[in-house]
Design a protein around this motif. Structure first.
Motif, PDB file in Angstrom:
ATOM      1  N   GLU A  14      19.151 -20.096 -69.407  1.00 11.60           N
ATOM      2  CA  GLU A  14      19.091 -21.226 -70.333  1.00 11.60           C
ATOM      3  C   GLU A  14      20.248 -21.185 -71.323  1.00 11.60           C
ATOM      4  OE1 GLU A  14      16.660 -19.187 -69.387  1.00 11.60           O
ATOM      5  OE2 GLU A  14      14.692 -19.939 -69.990  1.00 11.60           O
ATOM      6  N   LEU A  15      20.556 -19.986 -71.839  1.00 11.88           N
ATOM      7  CA  LEU A  15      21.640 -19.845 -72.801  1.00 11.88           C
ATOM      8  C   LEU A  15      23.008 -20.071 -72.151  1.00 11.88           C
ATOM      9  CD1 LEU A  15      20.279 -16.735 -74.721  1.00 11.88           C
ATOM     10  CD2 LEU A  15      20.785 -18.948 -75.762  1.00 11.88           C
ATOM     11  N   GLY A  16      23.253 -19.423 -71.031  1.00 11.65           N
ATOM     12  CA  GLY A  16      24.582 -19.467 -70.425  1.00 11.65           C
ATOM     13  C   GLY A  16      24.860 -20.677 -69.564  1.00 11.65           C
ATOM     14  N   ALA A  17      23.806 -21.238 -68.956  1.00 10.72           N
ATOM     15  CA  ALA A  17      24.013 -22.326 -68.002  1.00 10.72           C
ATOM     16  C   ALA A  17      22.914 -23.370 -68.073  1.00 10.72           C
ATOM     17  CB  ALA A  17      24.098 -21.761 -66.578  1.00 10.72           C
ATOM     18  N   ASP A 110      30.335  -8.901 -68.692  1.00  8.29           N
ATOM     19  CA  ASP A 110      29.219  -8.828 -69.641  1.00  8.29           C
ATOM     20  C   ASP A 110      28.894  -7.351 -69.874  1.00  8.29           C
ATOM     21  OD1 ASP A 110      26.536  -8.834 -70.764  1.00  8.29           O
ATOM     22  OD2 ASP A 110      26.385 -10.929 -70.138  1.00  8.29           O
ATOM     23  N   TYR A 111      28.824  -6.950 -71.137  1.00 10.72           N
ATOM     24  CA  TYR A 111      28.643  -5.536 -71.458  1.00 10.72           C
ATOM     25  C   TYR A 111      27.177  -5.116 -71.600  1.00 10.72           C
ATOM     26  CZ  TYR A 111      33.554  -4.413 -71.816  1.00 10.72           C
ATOM     27  OH  TYR A 111      34.874  -4.175 -71.502  1.00 10.72           O
ATOM     28  N   PRO A 138      28.795 -15.318 -75.044  1.00 19.01           N
ATOM     29  CA  PRO A 138      29.916 -14.788 -75.837  1.00 19.01           C
ATOM     30  C   PRO A 138      29.609 -13.515 -76.611  1.00 19.01           C
ATOM     31  CG  PRO A 138      29.733 -17.163 -76.120  1.00 19.01           C
ATOM     32  CD  PRO A 138      28.522 -16.732 -75.362  1.00 19.01           C
ATOM     33  N   TRP A 139      28.374 -13.348 -77.061  1.00 17.58           N
ATOM     34  CA  TRP A 139      28.018 -12.178 -77.847  1.00 17.58           C
ATOM     35  C   TRP A 139      28.014 -10.904 -77.018  1.00 17.58           C
ATOM     36  CZ3 TRP A 139      25.434 -16.643 -77.037  1.00 17.58           C
ATOM     37  CH2 TRP A 139      24.371 -16.623 -76.109  1.00 17.58           C
ATOM     38  N   PHE A 144      36.465 -13.187 -71.398  1.00 16.57           N
ATOM     39  CA  PHE A 144      35.784 -14.098 -70.479  1.00 16.57           C
ATOM     40  C   PHE A 144      36.831 -15.062 -69.938  1.00 16.57           C
ATOM     41  CE2 PHE A 144      33.354 -17.849 -69.236  1.00 16.57           C
ATOM     42  CZ  PHE A 144      32.302 -17.284 -68.516  1.00 16.57           C
ATOM     43  N   ASN A 145      36.909 -15.174 -68.620  1.00 19.01           N
ATOM     44  CA  ASN A 145      37.920 -16.007 -67.971  1.00 19.01           C
ATOM     45  C   ASN A 145      37.354 -17.392 -67.692  1.00 19.01           C
ATOM     46  OD1 ASN A 145      39.856 -13.824 -67.732  1.00 19.01           O
ATOM     47  ND2 ASN A 145      38.509 -12.994 -66.150  1.00 19.01           N
ATOM     48  N   THR A 146      37.843 -18.385 -68.410  1.00 17.25           N
ATOM     49  CA  THR A 146      37.315 -19.750 -68.268  1.00 17.25           C
ATOM     50  C   THR A 146      38.003 -20.442 -67.094  1.00 17.25           C
ATOM     51  OG1 THR A 146      38.922 -20.484 -69.914  1.00 17.25           O
ATOM     52  CG2 THR A 146      36.724 -19.952 -70.700  1.00 17.25           C
TER      53      THR A 146
END
Length: 209
Positions: A14-17, A110-111, A138-139, A144-146
Motif C-alpha cells: 500500500e505504501l510503495g505501490a 531496501d535495507y 524512501p525511509w 533508489f533508481n527511478t
C-alpha cells in the motif's frame, strides 16, 4: 496482465505501490497479493496479535478483492532470513500456479532485513519468467533508481490514502509516511519528474516483452 504483488509486511505494498495497485485493478488486471508476515511480534503487549492482519483484511475489503486474490503467510517479523528456502519454495509454487506477467516487490536496495529477503528470493524465483519491478520506500533506502514511472490520477492517490487509513495501529504510532500530506507530496514529486500530476516510481530488475 497477471500481476503479483509481494509485501514482506502487511502495509508495504500500500505504501510503495498503492496507487499502482488501485490503477491496475481499475484496468482489469488479475491480481495476486502475498503478505509474508503480519508482524504479530512487533505489536504492543496491550494490542491483539491479529491487529495488522485484521487491518490488512480491511484493505482487501475496501478494494473488493476476493479470497483468491490474496494470501497471508505467517513468517516471523524480522526473521524472514531464517525461512529463506521456504519463502523461495512458496514463490516457485506461485510461479507455477499463477504464472505472473509482472511481479512487484521490495527493492534490492531496501535495507530492512525482511524486505531484503523477499527482494532476493523474488528475483531468484521469477528472473527467467516474469517482468520484475521494485517499489519505493524512501525511509528504507540509501539509493533508489527511478527507472520506471507509473502515472497516476488524483483518485488513485486518494484511494491509496484511504487504504492506509485502515492501519489504525500504525497511525497511532504517528508514522509520518502514513500522513495524507506525505503521500500526496511524494506522489506529486514523482509526477513532476515525468510531467504528470502524480506518479509512483519503480526500479526495474527485469523487463520482458
Amino acid at each position: 496482465m497477471r500481476v503479483l504483488f509481494l509485501s514482506p509486511h502487511t502495509d508495504d505494498v500500500e505504501l510503495g505501490a498503492g496507487g499502482t495497485l488501485v490503477k491496475f485493478l481499475e484496468l482489469g488486471h488479475e491480481i495476486l497479493w502475498v503478505v509474508f508476515s503480519t508482524a504479530e511480534e512487533s505489536l504492543p503487549d496491550n494490542m491483539p496479535k491479529d491487529t495488522l492482519k485484521r487491518e490488512f483484511l480491511g484493505v482487501i475489503n475496501d478494494l473488493g478483492l476476493k479470497g483468491e486474490n490474496y494470501r497471508i503467510l505467517n513468517f516471523h517479523v524480522r526473521r524472514l532470513h531464517e525461512y529463506r528456502q521456504e519463502i523461495l519454495e512458496e514463490l516457485v509454487k506461485i510461479r507455477k500456479e499463477f504464472a505472473p506477467d509482472l511481479v512487484i516487490g521490495p527493492s534490492l536496495n531496501d535495507y530492512h532485513q525482511d524486505h531484503q529477503v523477499v527482494a532476493w528470493e523474488m528475483t531468484r524465483a521469477f528472473k527467467n519468467t516474469s517482468s520484475i519491478i521494485c517499489y519505493e520506500l524512501p525511509w528504507n533506502h540509501v539509493t533508489f533508481n527511478t527507472q520506471l514511472f507509473i502515472k497516476l490520477e488524483e483518485k488513485h492517490v486518494k484511494k491509496k490514502v484511504e487504504l492506509l487509513s485502515n492501519y489504525e495501529s500504525q497511525l497511532l504510532l504517528n508514522r509520518p509516511y502514513f500522513s495524507k500530506d506525505f503521500i500526496f507530496g511524494w506522489a506529486r514529486m514523482r509526477g513532476v519528474q515525468v510531467k504528470a500530476e502524480f506518479a509512483e516510481a519503480f526500479e526495474v530488475i527485469r523487463w520482458i516483452l
